[in-house]
Every structure is written in C-alpha cells, then in structure tokens.
Design a protein around this motif. Structure first.
Motif, PDB file in Angstrom:
ATOM      1  N   TYR A 187       0.319  -1.095   0.150  1.00 50.23           N
ATOM      2  CA  TYR A 187      -0.044   0.182  -0.108  1.00 50.23           C
ATOM      3  C   TYR A 187       0.992   0.954   0.352  1.00 50.23           C
ATOM      4  O   TYR A 187       0.524   2.176  -0.646  1.00 50.23           O
ATOM      5  CB  TYR A 187      -1.372   0.105   1.178  1.00 50.23           C
ATOM      6  CG  TYR A 187      -1.584   1.263   1.262  1.00 50.23           C
ATOM      7  CD1 TYR A 187      -2.749   1.107   1.110  1.00 50.23           C
ATOM      8  CD2 TYR A 187      -1.493   2.287   1.701  1.00 50.23           C
ATOM      9  CE1 TYR A 187      -3.554   2.462   0.759  1.00 50.23           C
ATOM     10  CE2 TYR A 187      -2.014   3.912   1.606  1.00 50.23           C
ATOM     11  CZ  TYR A 187      -3.267   3.431   1.386  1.00 50.23           C
ATOM     12  OH  TYR A 187      -4.083   5.270   1.739  1.00 50.23           O
ATOM     13  N   PRO A 219       1.953   4.853  -7.859  1.00 51.07           N
ATOM     14  CA  PRO A 219       0.877   4.529  -8.324  1.00 51.07           C
ATOM     15  C   PRO A 219       1.131   4.039 -10.128  1.00 51.07           C
ATOM     16  O   PRO A 219      -0.486   4.453 -10.552  1.00 51.07           O
ATOM     17  CB  PRO A 219       0.004   5.730  -8.374  1.00 51.07           C
ATOM     18  CG  PRO A 219       0.704   7.111  -8.245  1.00 51.07           C
ATOM     19  CD  PRO A 219       2.185   6.664  -8.008  1.00 51.07           C
ATOM     20  N   TYR A 271      -4.158   1.652 -10.022  1.00 54.76           N
ATOM     21  CA  TYR A 271      -4.277   0.879  -8.519  1.00 54.76           C
ATOM     22  C   TYR A 271      -5.273   1.572  -8.416  1.00 54.76           C
ATOM     23  O   TYR A 271      -5.712   0.766  -7.077  1.00 54.76           O
ATOM     24  CB  TYR A 271      -3.121   0.727  -7.937  1.00 54.76           C
ATOM     25  CG  TYR A 271      -2.157   0.129  -9.163  1.00 54.76           C
ATOM     26  CD1 TYR A 271      -2.239  -1.267  -8.717  1.00 54.76           C
ATOM     27  CD2 TYR A 271      -0.971   0.870  -9.095  1.00 54.76           C
ATOM     28  CE1 TYR A 271      -1.364  -1.438  -9.351  1.00 54.76           C
ATOM     29  CE2 TYR A 271       0.377  -0.011  -9.581  1.00 54.76           C
ATOM     30  CZ  TYR A 271      -0.279  -1.356  -9.869  1.00 54.76           C
ATOM     31  OH  TYR A 271       1.355  -2.073 -10.533  1.00 54.76           O
ATOM     32  N   LEU A 292      -7.082   2.034  -3.616  1.00 55.27           N
ATOM     33  CA  LEU A 292      -6.172   1.358  -3.916  1.00 55.27           C
ATOM     34  C   LEU A 292      -6.356   0.101  -1.996  1.00 55.27           C
ATOM     35  O   LEU A 292      -5.676  -0.796  -2.063  1.00 55.27           O
ATOM     36  CB  LEU A 292      -5.740   2.082  -3.227  1.00 55.27           C
ATOM     37  CG  LEU A 292      -3.904   1.612  -3.185  1.00 55.27           C
ATOM     38  CD1 LEU A 292      -3.449   1.184  -3.779  1.00 55.27           C
ATOM     39  CD2 LEU A 292      -2.898   3.180  -2.874  1.00 55.27           C
ATOM     40  N   THR A 317      -7.914  -2.555  -4.227  1.00 54.51           N
ATOM     41  CA  THR A 317      -6.886  -3.275  -4.982  1.00 54.51           C
ATOM     42  C   THR A 317      -5.845  -3.828  -4.365  1.00 54.51           C
ATOM     43  O   THR A 317      -4.664  -4.971  -4.606  1.00 54.51           O
ATOM     44  CB  THR A 317      -6.220  -2.332  -5.498  1.00 54.51           C
ATOM     45  OG1 THR A 317      -6.986  -1.460  -5.980  1.00 54.51           O
ATOM     46  CG2 THR A 317      -4.877  -2.507  -6.291  1.00 54.51           C
TER      47      THR A 317
END
Length: 175
Positions: free
Chosen positions: A52, A59, A104, A110, A113
């Motif tokens: 993360y 990204p 993403y 996110l 994801t």
C-alpha cells in the motif's frame, strides 16, 4: 528522470524492508514455534501494508511486477519456486488491476486493490504447486478468503501509517 529514479528508490527501499521484515517474522515464528499459517498471515499483513505504501508513492501500473520480480529473484536463493510464484503473481496482479480498475486507484480502491495481492498469491501458489482439481476444495477457499481479509487489513494499516506518520501526498507537494 527524477520521477523515475524516485520510483526505483522507493521500490528498492520497500524490497529491502520486505526481505528484512520477512526474515524477522520467519525467524521469530521459528523460535516461538508458531504455526506456518500464523507465519504466512503475518507476512501477508506485512507485505500488503508495505505494498500500500509503495503504491501510494508509485501509482504506475507495472510497479508491482517490478517489485515482485526483484523480490522473487532475491528469494529464489532460498527456494526456486518463489521466483515463479511471486513473479507470476505480480504480473497477474498488474493485469487484473489494469483491466478492472484501470490502475491501482486512490483511497479505499487502493486498499481493495492491495488486498488482491495476497489473494492472488494463494491462488497462484495452489495452482503452481498442485493440480487445479485440488484447488477447488474447502481449504483453498478458506485460505483465499483469509488472504483477502488480511490484505484488506494490511491496506487499512498502510493507510493509517501513511496518514499518521508518512504523509506521502504532502511529500509530493514539497518535492
């Protein structure tokens, strides 16, 4: 060029943190005599948290494939199957995220994801280590759901760490 070197530096730092932290988790689990399931859960939580933080910083689609390839090459010293499992997972992860999310994504997207990476790791590991017929059973379904839940938890932990301590969005404005 500065953006490219910043991305490579972030990937290198996260890879180093993954190796050191994963080694620490593995060693602590071995010394304490905990179960392999607990060890895998901790490593998945740690990996999804760092993933993360990396994807907030970088990204761009392909970031996960690069970190998976680098991590797989380094970990192949211990187990050659890890190279294939981790690299295939990273490539599939990027393809799935590009097809479904077109990237993403920010915020809660996110976090969701990031949760797909441990899930895909479980699926790829089962499919590469066993036949597809063995994958469709209750244990693999429980492992998959558990991996996704741990990934969600890791995403939230990464989001918390970012908002509380790291502030990547504020770092981008300064640079």
């Amino acid at each position: 060029m500065r953006d490219y070197s910043s991305r490579l530096t972030s990937i290198a730092i996260i890879t180093a943190l993954l190796i050191v932290g994963g080694g620490f988790i593995y060693t602590a689990s071995y010394i304490l005599g905990s179960s392999p399931i607990f060890e895998i859960a901790l490593i998945s939580l740690y990996f999804s948290t760092l993933l993360y933080l990396l994807l907030v910083r970088c990204p761009h689609i392909g970031t996960t494939s690069v970190i998976s390839l680098v991590l797989g090459v380094i970990l192949s010293v211990f187990n050659t199957d890890l190279l294939l499992i981790i690299t295939v997972t990273g490539i599939i992860f990027d393809i799935v995220n590009y097809i479904i999310f077109r990237g993403y994504g920010p915020g809660i997207m996110l976090i969701i994801t990031v949760a797909f990476y441990p899930l895909l790791t479980v699926i790829v590991a089962f499919l590469l280590s066993k036949s597809a017929a063995h994958f469709i059973n209750s244990n693999s379904l429980i492992f998959s759901i558990g991996a996704f839940a741990i990934g969600i938890l890791g995403g939230f932990l990464g989001s918390y760490l970012d908002s509380k301590y790291i502030h990547v969005d504020k770092l981008e404005k300064v640079i």
